[in-house]
Scaffold this active site. Structure first.
Site, PDB file in Angstrom:
ATOM      1  N   SER A 179       0.479  11.689   0.296  1.00 49.01           N
ATOM      2  CA  SER A 179      -0.784  11.364  -0.303  1.00 49.01           C
ATOM      3  C   SER A 179      -0.744  11.559  -1.864  1.00 49.01           C
ATOM      4  O   SER A 179       0.339  10.982  -2.545  1.00 49.01           O
ATOM      5  CB  SER A 179      -2.112  12.278   0.148  1.00 49.01           C
ATOM      6  OG  SER A 179      -2.949  11.787  -0.368  1.00 49.01           O
ATOM      7  N   ASP A 244      -6.637   4.051   7.638  1.00 54.99           N
ATOM      8  CA  ASP A 244      -6.700   5.160   6.325  1.00 54.99           C
ATOM      9  C   ASP A 244      -8.045   4.795   5.447  1.00 54.99           C
ATOM     10  O   ASP A 244      -8.281   3.788   5.056  1.00 54.99           O
ATOM     11  CB  ASP A 244      -5.444   4.993   5.398  1.00 54.99           C
ATOM     12  CG  ASP A 244      -5.591   6.283   4.511  1.00 54.99           C
ATOM     13  OD1 ASP A 244      -6.372   6.856   3.946  1.00 54.99           O
ATOM     14  OD2 ASP A 244      -4.259   6.833   4.387  1.00 54.99           O
ATOM     15  N   HIS A 273      -5.999   8.891   7.583  1.00 55.12           N
ATOM     16  CA  HIS A 273      -5.479   9.487   6.267  1.00 55.12           C
ATOM     17  C   HIS A 273      -4.770  10.912   6.783  1.00 55.12           C
ATOM     18  O   HIS A 273      -3.727  11.290   6.221  1.00 55.12           O
ATOM     19  CB  HIS A 273      -6.334   9.518   5.128  1.00 55.12           C
ATOM     20  CG  HIS A 273      -5.475  10.027   3.715  1.00 55.12           C
ATOM     21  ND1 HIS A 273      -4.715   9.181   3.177  1.00 55.12           N
ATOM     22  CD2 HIS A 273      -5.394  11.203   3.138  1.00 55.12           C
ATOM     23  CE1 HIS A 273      -4.188   9.747   1.988  1.00 55.12           C
ATOM     24  NE2 HIS A 273      -4.721  11.042   1.990  1.00 55.12           N
TER      25      HIS A 273
END
Length: 297
Positions: A179, A244, A273
């Protein structure tokens, strides 16, 4: 491994903030920093002995430690200073005595080393890798504030510590970013060659997360991974969930298409995610990549 839903917050920017975003270049960076970095209350402390050279890790209940004291003894922590003057916490997890590779792991935006420690033990032992991680400025025991510029300085410090403190050569380091952690990972990998790079739920740039129809990189865009990834000469493995809800799957695809040396990516069907690592394909792909593919690359 949780990452807070930054995208929803970004889409709720006020009119004045949107004006700043396009008209006042100094402001977007501040807005991006405010929205992208969400450090939790620290879940650990580091205590130094009288010699000043040995640090002891103390985990709070919120760190959710899942192992015994034996595994905890395999964790070495220390504090070091970045080029920006901040003191950051570093963690070396010795998961496997015969590991060829060490993951330089940059975590997500809403966790710290305490919360990640159990995950590191589990991941490293399963893929036969040691793991070296660190907390960004303003996270955990690290001083300073989390900013984009500090991110780049933060990762350089453990990168050099691996070589000088532990004698681990770049060809035995796998740069792993998740991320927001893909931002310093891509930047570092664009400057230095390593064994490989793994990008887990990566973003192309801050503007493209906020405004999906953005086609070019503006001078004030934060976290421009899309413009740096083509400079990486190491093999790159991209992992992304197809559902996601924070960083759209299209970001992973766009980065994959720009890689110089892409390997077969892992598109996790149905994953969001924060749950990619819960799917069986995640560990299977990492094991295959580390134990088989890297030998022949």
């Amino acid at each position: 491994m949780k990452t807070v839903r930054v995208k929803k917050k970004m889409n709720n920017l006020s009119f004045s903030e949107l004006c700043c975003l396009f008209c006042c270049p100094p402001c977007p960076g501040k807005i991006a920093s405010k929205l992208a970095f969400l450090p939790p209350d620290p879940t650990y402390t580091l205590m130094c002995d009288e010699s000043g050279s040995r640090w002891t890790l103390h985990l709070s209940e919120r760190a959710d430690w899942q192992y015994s004291s034996r595994e905890k003894d395999a964790i070495e922590c220390f504090m070091t200073r970045t080029s920006k003057g901040n003191r950051i916490a570093c963690m070396f997890v010795r998961c496997s005595p015969n590991a060829k590779y060490t993951l330089l792991f940059s975590h997500g935006n809403a966790v710290d080393l305490g919360q990640m420690s159990s995950f590191y033990i589990g991941l490293g032992s399963r893929i036969n890798c040691n793991i070296f991680s660190y907390d960004y400025s303003g996270y955990g025991a690290s001083s300073g504030k989390p900013t984009e510029k500090n991110l780049y300085a933060d990762i350089e410090t453990p990168w050099f510590a691996l070589r000088t403190r532990y004698g681990i050569r770049p060809e035995n380091v796998i740069i792993y970013g998740q991320s927001i952690g893909t931002v310093p990972s891509v930047d570092l990998a664009a400057w230095y060659e390593s064994a490989a790079v793994i990008l887990h739920s990566p973003l192309t740039s801050g503007m493209r997360v906020t405004f999906p129809d953005t086609k070019k990189t503006y001078c004030f865009d934060a976290f421009p991974n899309i413009d740096k990834i083509s400079k990486i000469t190491s093999p790159v493995l991209i992992i992304h969930g197809t559902e996601d809800e924070v960083i759209d799957f299209s970001h992973g695809l766009a980065l994959f298409e720009r890689c110089q040396r892409p390997v077969e990516p892992l598109w996790v069907e149905g994953a969001g995610h924060n749950d990619v690592e819960l799917y069986g394909q995640y560990l299977e792909r990492l094991k295959q990549f580390v134990s088989q593919e890297l030998v022949n690359l």
